[in-house]
Design a protein around this motif. Structure first.
Motif, PDB file in Angstrom:
ATOM      1  N   ALA A  52      45.205  54.915  37.532  1.00  0.00           N
ATOM      2  CA  ALA A  52      45.456  53.481  37.360  1.00  0.00           C
ATOM      3  C   ALA A  52      45.177  52.713  38.645  1.00  0.00           C
ATOM      4  CB  ALA A  52      46.904  53.261  36.921  1.00  0.00           C
ATOM      5  N   ALA A  53      45.559  53.299  39.792  1.00  0.00           N
ATOM      6  CA  ALA A  53      45.314  52.630  41.069  1.00  0.00           C
ATOM      7  C   ALA A  53      43.821  52.474  41.334  1.00  0.00           C
ATOM      8  CB  ALA A  53      45.975  53.413  42.204  1.00  0.00           C
ATOM      9  N   LEU A  54      43.054  53.519  41.043  1.00  0.00           N
ATOM     10  CA  LEU A  54      41.609  53.451  41.240  1.00  0.00           C
ATOM     11  C   LEU A  54      40.989  52.401  40.325  1.00  0.00           C
ATOM     12  CD1 LEU A  54      38.980  54.485  42.474  1.00  0.00           C
ATOM     13  CD2 LEU A  54      38.960  56.292  40.730  1.00  0.00           C
ATOM     14  N   ASP A  55      41.381  52.416  39.061  1.00  0.00           N
ATOM     15  CA  ASP A  55      40.841  51.452  38.116  1.00  0.00           C
ATOM     16  C   ASP A  55      41.176  50.019  38.534  1.00  0.00           C
ATOM     17  OD1 ASP A  55      39.577  50.890  35.452  1.00  0.00           O
ATOM     18  OD2 ASP A  55      41.548  50.045  35.055  1.00  0.00           O
ATOM     19  N   ASN A  56      42.413  49.802  38.929  1.00  0.00           N
ATOM     20  CA  ASN A  56      42.828  48.461  39.353  1.00  0.00           C
ATOM     21  C   ASN A  56      42.059  47.999  40.590  1.00  0.00           C
ATOM     22  OD1 ASN A  56      44.674  48.389  37.278  1.00  0.00           O
ATOM     23  ND2 ASN A  56      46.437  48.932  38.559  1.00  0.00           N
ATOM     24  N   THR A  57      41.843  48.924  41.530  1.00  0.00           N
ATOM     25  CA  THR A  57      41.146  48.561  42.759  1.00  0.00           C
ATOM     26  C   THR A  57      39.682  48.235  42.493  1.00  0.00           C
ATOM     27  OG1 THR A  57      42.625  50.019  43.996  1.00  0.00           O
ATOM     28  CG2 THR A  57      40.633  49.293  45.124  1.00  0.00           C
ATOM     29  N   LEU A  58      39.028  49.022  41.646  1.00  0.00           N
ATOM     30  CA  LEU A  58      37.636  48.748  41.324  1.00  0.00           C
ATOM     31  C   LEU A  58      37.480  47.401  40.622  1.00  0.00           C
ATOM     32  CD1 LEU A  58      36.467  52.289  40.142  1.00  0.00           C
ATOM     33  CD2 LEU A  58      35.930  51.156  42.303  1.00  0.00           C
ATOM     34  N   ARG A  59      38.513  47.006  39.898  1.00  0.00           N
ATOM     35  CA  ARG A  59      38.470  45.714  39.195  1.00  0.00           C
ATOM     36  C   ARG A  59      38.857  44.551  40.107  1.00  0.00           C
ATOM     37  NH1 ARG A  59      38.748  46.168  33.458  1.00  0.00           N
ATOM     38  NH2 ARG A  59      38.968  48.324  32.754  1.00  0.00           N
ATOM     39  N   SER A  60      39.869  44.775  40.948  1.00  0.00           N
ATOM     40  CA  SER A  60      40.492  43.638  41.641  1.00  0.00           C
ATOM     41  C   SER A  60      40.465  43.721  43.161  1.00  0.00           C
ATOM     42  CB  SER A  60      41.953  43.510  41.180  1.00  0.00           C
ATOM     43  OG  SER A  60      42.016  43.408  39.766  1.00  0.00           O
ATOM     44  N   GLY A  61      39.966  44.811  43.741  1.00  0.00           N
ATOM     45  CA  GLY A  61      39.923  44.926  45.187  1.00  0.00           C
ATOM     46  C   GLY A  61      41.305  44.917  45.807  1.00  0.00           C
ATOM     47  N   ASP A  62      41.475  44.169  46.906  1.00  0.00           N
ATOM     48  CA  ASP A  62      42.744  44.157  47.631  1.00  0.00           C
ATOM     49  C   ASP A  62      43.892  43.579  46.805  1.00  0.00           C
ATOM     50  OD1 ASP A  62      41.834  45.309  49.998  1.00  0.00           O
ATOM     51  OD2 ASP A  62      41.120  43.405  50.777  1.00  0.00           O
ATOM     52  N   ALA A  63      43.562  42.827  45.774  1.00  0.00           N
ATOM     53  CA  ALA A  63      44.626  42.263  44.930  1.00  0.00           C
ATOM     54  C   ALA A  63      45.394  43.346  44.184  1.00  0.00           C
ATOM     55  CB  ALA A  63      44.032  41.268  43.931  1.00  0.00           C
ATOM     56  N   ALA A  64      44.849  44.573  44.145  1.00  0.00           N
ATOM     57  CA  ALA A  64      45.528  45.680  43.465  1.00  0.00           C
ATOM     58  C   ALA A  64      46.601  46.326  44.332  1.00  0.00           C
ATOM     59  CB  ALA A  64      44.508  46.742  43.044  1.00  0.00           C
ATOM     60  N   LEU A  65      46.748  45.903  45.602  1.00  0.00           N
ATOM     61  CA  LEU A  65      47.728  46.516  46.496  1.00  0.00           C
ATOM     62  C   LEU A  65      49.155  46.351  45.966  1.00  0.00           C
ATOM     63  CD1 LEU A  65      46.438  45.517  50.039  1.00  0.00           C
ATOM     64  CD2 LEU A  65      46.673  47.841  49.131  1.00  0.00           C
ATOM     65  N   THR A  66      49.885  47.456  45.946  1.00  0.00           N
ATOM     66  CA  THR A  66      51.311  47.445  45.594  1.00  0.00           C
ATOM     67  C   THR A  66      52.037  48.371  46.565  1.00  0.00           C
ATOM     68  OG1 THR A  66      51.111  49.313  44.061  1.00  0.00           O
ATOM     69  CG2 THR A  66      50.778  47.106  43.137  1.00  0.00           C
ATOM     70  N   GLY A  67      53.338  48.478  46.429  1.00  0.00           N
ATOM     71  CA  GLY A  67      54.091  49.442  47.218  1.00  0.00           C
ATOM     72  C   GLY A  67      54.782  48.831  48.422  1.00  0.00           C
ATOM     73  N   PRO A  91      47.946  60.142  36.377  1.00  0.00           N
ATOM     74  CA  PRO A  91      48.018  58.804  35.777  1.00  0.00           C
ATOM     75  C   PRO A  91      48.170  57.690  36.808  1.00  0.00           C
ATOM     76  CG  PRO A  91      49.433  60.347  34.603  1.00  0.00           C
ATOM     77  CD  PRO A  91      48.993  61.047  35.851  1.00  0.00           C
ATOM     78  N   LEU A  92      48.978  57.935  37.841  1.00  0.00           N
ATOM     79  CA  LEU A  92      49.205  56.918  38.872  1.00  0.00           C
ATOM     80  C   LEU A  92      47.927  56.622  39.649  1.00  0.00           C
ATOM     81  CD1 LEU A  92      51.092  55.156  40.638  1.00  0.00           C
ATOM     82  CD2 LEU A  92      51.547  57.219  41.994  1.00  0.00           C
ATOM     83  N   LEU A  93      47.262  57.675  40.123  1.00  0.00           N
ATOM     84  CA  LEU A  93      46.060  57.471  40.921  1.00  0.00           C
ATOM     85  C   LEU A  93      44.911  56.941  40.079  1.00  0.00           C
ATOM     86  CD1 LEU A  93      46.063  60.545  43.328  1.00  0.00           C
ATOM     87  CD2 LEU A  93      47.168  58.329  43.562  1.00  0.00           C
TER      88      LEU A  93
END
Length: 308
Positions: free
Chosen positions: A231-246, A227-229
């Motif tokens: 969501a991370a993949l989906d967010n990155t494909l949508r938003s690019g670097d703006a999806a960075l967290t952590g 689930p974590l990965l």
């Protein structure tokens, strides 16, 4: 054979403008060739011959292309109107040169390779012999089983061909269930670098995370990571670097120091990968304004000190 004999250029997605039925040959029955051959067969073409050397490749041919003759590469070309060259990248140039030199290539024959890193230039010996060159690269991982046929539905294909063959190339991709993406010859290596960097290194990254979780006592790491990965993949494909967290994106250098301390006791290879990815993440977070310069400097100091 002329391109006008193969396709009505009006609309390759229209069943009424599909190509004439072709005799298809597959040279190289690794994971890709049998799947593409089977997809063309489902579209109404006929796979008439295939070549494969290893026992595993012959089994794949039997499973996905039942009843198809397994013969030598020149015999495949002698029987086929459309030839799929699905061999490893490094073997492609020598294979093409050898087939052309022995007179195996016929004028008007469609010669298609599936190498992502190369365009149609590698097919030049066959082109000089009168072949019609196409580079059709499915941007997908293959298992060598029937599962691959379902994955071809909607699969992007990197397409490179002479302009006069563009309609032919795109129509073949559509017939295999794919979506053509035009890739100019000059940027073919960069295109493939992007795909390999993303897909291959993702496998390594996820496998390392699973290894660490198993060491931490998690019995089924996939259930935790999925689930974590996803969501991370989906967010990155949508938003690019703006999806960075952590912690790296936040500039939490103390947490990063603790991570590195843990990694040094667990695995010999993962710490260097973590440092490299943390550095790259910090640089991208800094560039897009997520990470402030002061925090980035402190973070990079931690990564440097841990390397000594």
């Amino acid at each position: 054979m002329h391109t006008s004999d193969l396709f009505d250029p009006a609309d390759p997605t229209d069943p009424g403008s599909r190509p004439g039925r072709l005799a298809v040959g597959v040279v190289g029955t690794g994971r890709v060739g049998p799947a593409l051959g089977a997809a063309l067969q489902l579209a109404g073409h006929t796979v008439v011959a295939a070549s494969g050397v290893s026992t595993a490749s012959r089994r794949r041919a039997e499973a996905l292309l039942p009843g198809v003759r397994v013969v030598s590469p020149p015999q495949v070309l002698a029987a086929a109107d459309l030839v799929l060259l699905t061999v490893p990248d490094d073997a492609l140039a020598d294979l093409v040169a050898g087939l052309a030199a022995t007179g195996a290539v016929r004028p008007g024959q469609l010669i298609v390779h599936t190498s992502g890193a190369q365009g149609v230039a590698v097919l030049e010996p066959a082109t000089r012999a009168g072949a019609l060159p196409l580079a059709l690269h499915p941007a997908m991982t293959f298992t060598g089983t029937s599962v691959d046929l379902a994955r071809l539905a909607g699969c992007p294909f990197g397409v490179t061909a002479p302009e006069e063959l563009r309609t032919v190339a795109e129509a073949l991709v559509v017939e295999m269930g794919g979506e053509p993406e035009w890739v100019p010859e000059a940027v073919r290596p960069l295109y493939h670098t992007a795909l390999a960097h993303g897909a291959n290194h993702l496998v390594t990254l996820v496998a390392q995370a699973m290894e660490l979780l198993r060491t931490a006592g998690v019995a089924e790491p996939g259930r935790l990571l999925g689930p974590l990965l996803g969501a991370a993949l989906d967010n990155t494909l949508r938003s690019g670097d703006a999806a960075l967290t952590g912690p790296v994106a936040r500039g939490d250098s103390g947490t990063v120091r603790r991570h590195l301390a843990q990694l040094s006791t667990v695995s010999p290879d993962i710490p260097s990968a973590y440092r490299a990815m943390a550095r790259a993440t910090a640089q991208r977070a800094l560039a897009n304004g997520t990470l402030k310069e002061e925090a980035a400097a402190a973070l990079l100091d931690v990564l440097d000190e841990e390397m000594h």
